[in-house]
Design a protein around this motif. Structure first.
Motif, short mmCIF file in Angstrom:
data_model
loop_
_atom_site.label_atom_id
_atom_site.label_comp_id
_atom_site.label_asym_id
_atom_site.label_seq_id
_atom_site.Cartn_x
_atom_site.Cartn_y
_atom_site.Cartn_z
N ASP A 28 0.84 -1.20 0.00
CA ASP A 28 0.00 0.00 0.00
C ASP A 28 0.87 1.25 0.00
OD1 ASP A 28 0.84 0.57 2.64
OD2 ASP A 28 -0.86 -0.50 3.49
N GLN A 29 0.27 2.38 -0.29
CA GLN A 29 1.01 3.63 -0.40
C GLN A 29 1.53 4.12 0.95
OE1 GLN A 29 -1.46 6.43 -2.46
NE2 GLN A 29 -1.23 5.42 -4.45
N VAL A 30 0.81 3.80 2.00
CA VAL A 30 1.21 4.26 3.32
C VAL A 30 2.56 3.69 3.72
CG1 VAL A 30 0.59 4.32 5.78
CG2 VAL A 30 -1.20 4.56 4.03
N GLY A 31 2.82 2.43 3.37
CA GLY A 31 4.06 1.78 3.78
C GLY A 31 5.21 1.95 2.82
N GLN A 32 5.01 2.64 1.71
CA GLN A 32 6.06 2.76 0.71
C GLN A 32 7.29 3.51 1.22
OE1 GLN A 32 4.28 4.42 -2.82
NE2 GLN A 32 3.23 2.52 -3.36
N GLU A 33 7.07 4.52 2.05
CA GLU A 33 8.20 5.30 2.56
C GLU A 33 9.06 4.45 3.49
OE1 GLU A 33 8.89 9.84 4.01
OE2 GLU A 33 7.31 8.74 5.04
N ILE A 78 14.17 1.19 4.38
CA ILE A 78 14.88 -0.08 4.63
C ILE A 78 15.69 -0.49 3.40
CG2 ILE A 78 14.57 -2.53 5.15
CD1 ILE A 78 12.00 -1.74 6.67
N ARG A 79 15.09 -0.40 2.23
CA ARG A 79 15.77 -0.78 0.97
C ARG A 79 17.00 0.08 0.72
NH1 ARG A 79 12.45 1.39 -3.61
NH2 ARG A 79 13.58 3.25 -2.86
N ASP A 80 16.84 1.39 0.85
CA ASP A 80 17.95 2.30 0.53
C ASP A 80 19.07 2.23 1.56
OD1 ASP A 80 16.48 2.96 -1.65
OD2 ASP A 80 15.91 4.97 -0.96
N ALA A 81 18.74 1.91 2.80
CA ALA A 81 19.78 1.77 3.83
C ALA A 81 20.69 0.60 3.49
CB ALA A 81 19.14 1.58 5.20
#
Length: 282
Positions: free
Chosen positions: A119-124, A129-132
């Motif tokens: 969902d859009q709420v959890g994208q940030e 986590i991904r970018d870290a």
């Protein structure tokens, strides 16, 4: 049509979490497959469960799981009892630690999956986590329950999402010493090593999975097309026997000569076999 999620739950890092879905990253459904049939009637066969002692068929509702704790002695375990094993990784992929990707032995890699936010709420939170991991060039190790079994999964950034690869446990990987201990340590002549290195250089390139062709699958499709057209089945391809090495140095020199005479390979990627009607399951 959007792909169907194999598993849904949450990705968690410390106090940061987000809803995610897990999708299989590989599939063998495109391969030609076969059904078992009755050659006399042409009818498809179905599997029948029978009692090992009496030989009598067993009704579906009477088939249960059993753990053999002694010879011929079983503990029957019901689905409801297995559901009572509730660990956090049943619905959550929690990253326990981060390690350099180079430290993970490829022998432990099992099955790949794609992870994406749902969902859009959890994208940030997902992006954080991904970018870290991408910034630190580290792979995350987490636990996940799939089909009632808990697995350790390696998580690493892939494009906009994450690639999760389940890992085998240490007891599942065999010790190479059991297979390599009888191989002697040999001191190779310098010329022989140089010739072999030269052959490696002439065949060096970059990995492109599309450049590989499944020759057996292609031949199998041709065989099925011939049968469907009522044509006789002929031998497809030839079985080449590996030449016996008489003199290793001569074989190395001959390999270099053969490579020099061979024209450069075309760079066009291998084509995927044409679509065909499925024949069932293996």
């Amino acid at each position: 049509m959007a792909p169907r999620a194999y598993w849904k739950g949450y990705l968690k890092l410390s106090l940061v979490s987000c809803p995610i879905a897990l999708y299989p990253a590989s599939s063998s459904s495109e391969r030609v497959s076969f059904n078992r049939i009755n050659a006399k009637t042409g009818h498809r066969l179905k599997q029948l469960m029978v009692d090992a002692e009496s030989g009598e068929p067993v009704d579906k509702e009477d088939i249960k799981r059993g753990y053999e704790y002694a010879k011929g002695q079983y503990l029957i375990v019901a689905d409801e009892e297995l559901e009572k094993i509730r660990i956090e990784s049943t619905h959550t992929i929690e990253i326990d630690r981060f390690v350099p990707r180079t430290e993970i032995d490829d022998r432990y890699l099992d099955t790949p999956y794609y992870i994406a936010p749902t969902d859009q709420v959890g994208q940030e939170a997902f992006a954080v986590i991904r970018d870290a991991m991408r910034h630190k060039k580290m792979a995350g190790l987490a636990r996940v329950v799939l089909m009632r079994r808990e697995y350790v999964a390696m998580l690493e950034p892939l494009d906009k999402g994450l690639l999760a690869t389940t890992l085998r446990y240490a007891y599942e990987v065999r010790d190479q010493a059991d297979y390599f201990s009888d191989i002697p340590d040999l001191k190779l002549p310098a010329e022989m090593a140089e010739l072999a290195a030269h052959i490696v250089d002439t065949k060096a390139g970059h990995f492109d999975p599309k450049s590989f062709e499944d020759h057996y699958e292609k031949a199998l499709i041709e065989l099925l097309r011939s049968k469907q057209a009522g044509l006789p089945v002929e031998t497809v391809g030839a079985r080449d026997e590996a030449p016996r090495v008489i003199n290793l140095m001569d074989a190395l020199r001959a390999s270099i000569d053969a490579a020099a005479k061979k024209p450069a390979a075309a760079s066009a990627p291998a084509r995927r076999p044409a679509a065909r009607k499925k024949t069932g399951t293996r």
